[in-house]
Design a protein around this motif. Structure first.
Motif, mmCIF file in Angstrom:
data_model
loop_
_atom_site.group_PDB
_atom_site.id
_atom_site.type_symbol
_atom_site.label_atom_id
_atom_site.label_comp_id
_atom_site.label_asym_id
_atom_site.label_seq_id
_atom_site.Cartn_x
_atom_site.Cartn_y
_atom_site.Cartn_z
ATOM 1 N N GLN A 139 38.710 -86.410 74.069
ATOM 2 C CA GLN A 139 39.925 -85.857 73.469
ATOM 3 C C GLN A 139 40.801 -86.967 72.901
ATOM 4 O O GLN A 139 41.354 -86.840 71.795
ATOM 5 C CB GLN A 139 40.714 -85.041 74.508
ATOM 6 C CG GLN A 139 40.052 -83.757 74.935
ATOM 7 C CD GLN A 139 39.939 -82.760 73.803
ATOM 8 O OE1 GLN A 139 40.761 -82.723 72.893
ATOM 9 N NE2 GLN A 139 38.893 -81.954 73.843
ATOM 10 N N GLN A 140 40.953 -88.057 73.670
ATOM 11 C CA GLN A 140 41.777 -89.172 73.204
ATOM 12 C C GLN A 140 41.180 -89.817 71.956
ATOM 13 O O GLN A 140 41.897 -90.170 71.025
ATOM 14 C CB GLN A 140 41.950 -90.211 74.319
ATOM 15 C CG GLN A 140 42.733 -89.712 75.525
ATOM 16 C CD GLN A 140 44.104 -89.207 75.145
ATOM 17 O OE1 GLN A 140 44.874 -89.860 74.447
ATOM 18 N NE2 GLN A 140 44.424 -88.006 75.602
ATOM 19 N N ASP A 143 41.735 -87.370 69.071
ATOM 20 C CA ASP A 143 43.149 -87.396 68.665
ATOM 21 C C ASP A 143 43.466 -88.687 67.917
ATOM 22 O O ASP A 143 44.204 -88.665 66.938
ATOM 23 C CB ASP A 143 44.065 -87.242 69.880
ATOM 24 C CG ASP A 143 43.989 -85.856 70.503
ATOM 25 O OD1 ASP A 143 43.434 -84.935 69.854
ATOM 26 O OD2 ASP A 143 44.469 -85.702 71.649
ATOM 27 N N SER A 146 42.085 -88.420 64.387
ATOM 28 C CA SER A 146 42.863 -87.538 63.507
ATOM 29 C C SER A 146 44.207 -88.168 63.130
ATOM 30 O O SER A 146 44.698 -87.983 62.017
ATOM 31 C CB SER A 146 43.082 -86.168 64.175
ATOM 32 O OG SER A 146 43.881 -86.288 65.324
#
Length: 151
Positions: A139-140, A143, A146
Motif C-alpha cells: 500500500q505504501q 501510494d 501515485s
C-alpha cells in the motif's frame, strides 16, 4: 497370512470410503490411522463430517483412546493438524465427560495436543503478521507511486 489379511482389511476400508464414506468405517478401521485420516479429509471435503457422528457414538472407550492417540500424533504435524482438530471436535461432542475421565493417560494426551496446538497458533499468527506487513508495504509503495506520478 497375517500380512495378506492386513492388506485385505485396508482394501476393504478404502473401498468403503470411496463407496460410502459414512458406513461405520470408523468401527472397523480404527487401527488404520491413514485410512481414518483419509476418511476425515474426504468427509470434510464433501461437507459430510457430521455424518460420522453416529459411528463415533458407538465406539467403546478403548477405540476412542486409539482415536485420541491418532489426534495426538496428527497434531504434531502441521500437514495433519487440521484433521486432528476436526476429529478431536467430533470426539468431544460424542463422548460424555464421565467417559473422558475414564480414558487412560488423558491428561498426557490433552497436554500434548494443547502444546502443539499452541505452536500451530503461534505459527499462523506470525504468518498473519507477515501478510499484514507485506500488505502495508505494498500500500505504501502504491501510494508513493501515485504521489510521484501526480508531481
Amino acid at each position: 497370512h497375517s500380512q495378506s489379511k492386513q492388506t485385505e482389511y485396508v482394501c476393504l476400508c478404502e473401498r468403503c470410503i470411496h463407496q460410502n464414506p459414512v458406513a461405520d468405517v470408523s468401527l472397523f478401521c480404527v487401527s488404520q490411522p491413514r485410512t481414518i485420516l483419509r476418511l476425515i479429509r474426504t468427509l470434510n471435503e464433501q461437507q459430510k463430517l457430521n455424518e460420522i457422528v453416529p459411528s463415533l457414538e458407538e465406539l467403546n472407550m478403548d477405540q476412542v483412546a486409539v482415536l485420541l492417540k491418532f489426534v495426538e500424533n496428527w497434531n504434531m504435524n502441521s500437514r495433519t493438524s487440521y484433521e486432528a482438530h476436526l476429529l478431536l471436535n467430533l470426539i468431544i461432542h460424542t463422548t460424555s465427560l464421565q467417559h473422558w475421565r475414564a480414558l487412560p493417560n488423558i491428561n498426557v494426551i490433552l497436554n500434548t495436543i494443547s502444546a502443539y496446538s499452541d505452536r500451530h497458533i503461534r505459527r499462523v499468527d506470525l504468518l498473519l503478521q507477515k501478510a499484514h506487513f507485506i500488505d502495508y508495504t505494498f500500500q505504501q509503495m502504491r501510494d508513493g507511486v501515485s504521489i510521484a506520478a501526480k508531481k
